[in-house]
Design a protein around this motif. Structure first.
Motif, short mmCIF file in Angstrom:
data_model
loop_
_atom_site.label_atom_id
_atom_site.label_comp_id
_atom_site.label_asym_id
_atom_site.label_seq_id
_atom_site.Cartn_x
_atom_site.Cartn_y
_atom_site.Cartn_z
N ILE A 119 -2.06 0.51 -8.22
CA ILE A 119 -1.45 0.86 -6.94
C ILE A 119 -2.13 2.09 -6.34
CG2 ILE A 119 0.66 1.59 -5.78
CD1 ILE A 119 0.80 -1.27 -6.68
N GLY A 122 -2.52 -2.92 -3.75
CA GLY A 122 -2.34 -3.31 -5.14
C GLY A 122 -3.51 -4.17 -5.58
N LEU A 139 4.42 -5.94 -5.53
CA LEU A 139 3.82 -5.08 -4.51
C LEU A 139 4.77 -4.93 -3.32
CD1 LEU A 139 1.39 -3.46 -3.49
CD2 LEU A 139 0.44 -5.59 -2.57
#
Length: 332
Positions: free
Chosen positions: A18, A57, A99
């Motif tokens: 991330i 992501g 995500l």
């Protein structure tokens, strides 16, 4: 930051890298293909998060990464024949879900799928299925690097199919894939030592006869990622499971959802490809469909040839790829 998500056989087996702020107005799911973990996409993904309002992501195919927590051989112990395409699609679906859950944007963030190599093919399957299902995690737009699927069969005024490739072009596009498929089969059903022998012997003609789809420019690009990204021969053979499933298990035919979106005005596509390689990972039919969208201003879809770049164009021409991608993402 790394968030784990479910994959077949392991509720926390997937790793999503991330980058960016959770309250960003845009989110982007990225994944490369064979034989890459998350690492080749980190420079592009981290820059996208830093320089634009995007939560990024970065995922990869299950078993393509190799960490202390989840060594690649654990995947082999779970499923010796690798993961089929439906299972990889499920992995992308779970990655998209976590995500989206990571996003704290007050309004629903725009979702971009960004894929390279094998992930472009399986990513198109994930995207089309998510769109068909009306999933809240379906992508709003797609970016493909150097591999793009054929047009949707219901595409209006379908351009003519490509002319047949020359024998040499067929060999360049197909030979290496059979080497990977049979090396994986040998590892899967016989022994790793046989698989390594098949792999090495199969690679010799690629080098001697220069019939590989990529060239030195792509070999050099891997040095930009770092030696830690280079897998062992055994791991690389295991990562060949998409070729095994395509040619041996599915007889050369991918799922019928492996296409461009049917309605490019609703889900536009940016396709960027390098010109410095022998292989071709798209049809001219797909290029014509995307170019027509541009010419007729039906959508913001487009195809962009990147000179001086090969298969890993986003590493070889990072500014060109970044600028083009950001311009596409910012356009309404």
């Amino acid at each position: 930051k790394i968030i784990h998500y479910p994959i077949p056989g392991d509720p926390l087996g997937g790793s999503l890298y991330i980058y960016g702020n959770a309250n960003a107005k845009n989110i982007a799911l990225m994944s490369a293909g064979f034989p890459d973990s998350q690492k080749p996409f980190i420079p592009l993904g981290s820059r996208l998060a830093k320089e634009t309002d995007t939560l990024v992501g970065i995922a990869c195919f299950p078993g393509f990464d190799n960490t202390e927590k989840k060594p690649w051989k654990e995947h082999k112990q779970f499923t010796r024949d690798g993961y089929n395409f439906d299972e990889v699609v499920a992995c992308f679906r779970e990655a998209a879900k976590v995500l989206r859950e990571e996003s704290t944007c007050a309004t629903k963030a725009k979702f971009t799928g960004i894929f390279h190599d094998w992930a472009a093919s399986v990513g198109s399957m994930w995207a089309n299925r998510a769109i068909e299902d009306g999933s809240e995690n379906a992508p709003d737009e797609l970016v493909y690097f150097d591999v793009v699927s054929n047009p949707h069969p219901l595409t209006r005024d379908m351009p003519p199919a490509d002319e047949k490739d020359s024998i040499r072009q067929v060999v360049i596009n197909k030979y290496y894939t059979y080497v990977f498929a049979f090396a994986f089969a040998a590892q899967c059903y016989v022994a790793d030592v046989l698989a390594i022998a098949v792999f090495i012997l199969g690679m010799i003609p690629l080098v001697v006869l220069k019939i590989g789809p990529t060239g030195k420019i792509d070999e050099d690009s891997m040095k930009l990622v770092g030696e830690s990204n280079q897998p062992s021969i055994s791991h690389m053979i295991y990562m060949s499971y998409p070729y095994f499933h395509l040619y041996i298990m599915q007889r050369g035919v991918l799922d019928d959802t492996c296409t461009l979106p049917q309605d490019l005005s609703k889900v536009p596509v940016l396709y960027m490809y390098g010109t410095e390689k022998a292989g071709k990972f798209h049809t001219e039919q797909s290029i014509k469909v995307l170019q027509r969208e541009t010419d007729e201003k039906t959508s913001k879809s487009m195809a962009v040839a990147v000179d001086g770049a090969g298969h890993y164009l986003y590493l070889q021409k990072p500014d060109k790829c970044f600028d083009c991608m950001v311009k596409f993402m910012k356009e309404d």
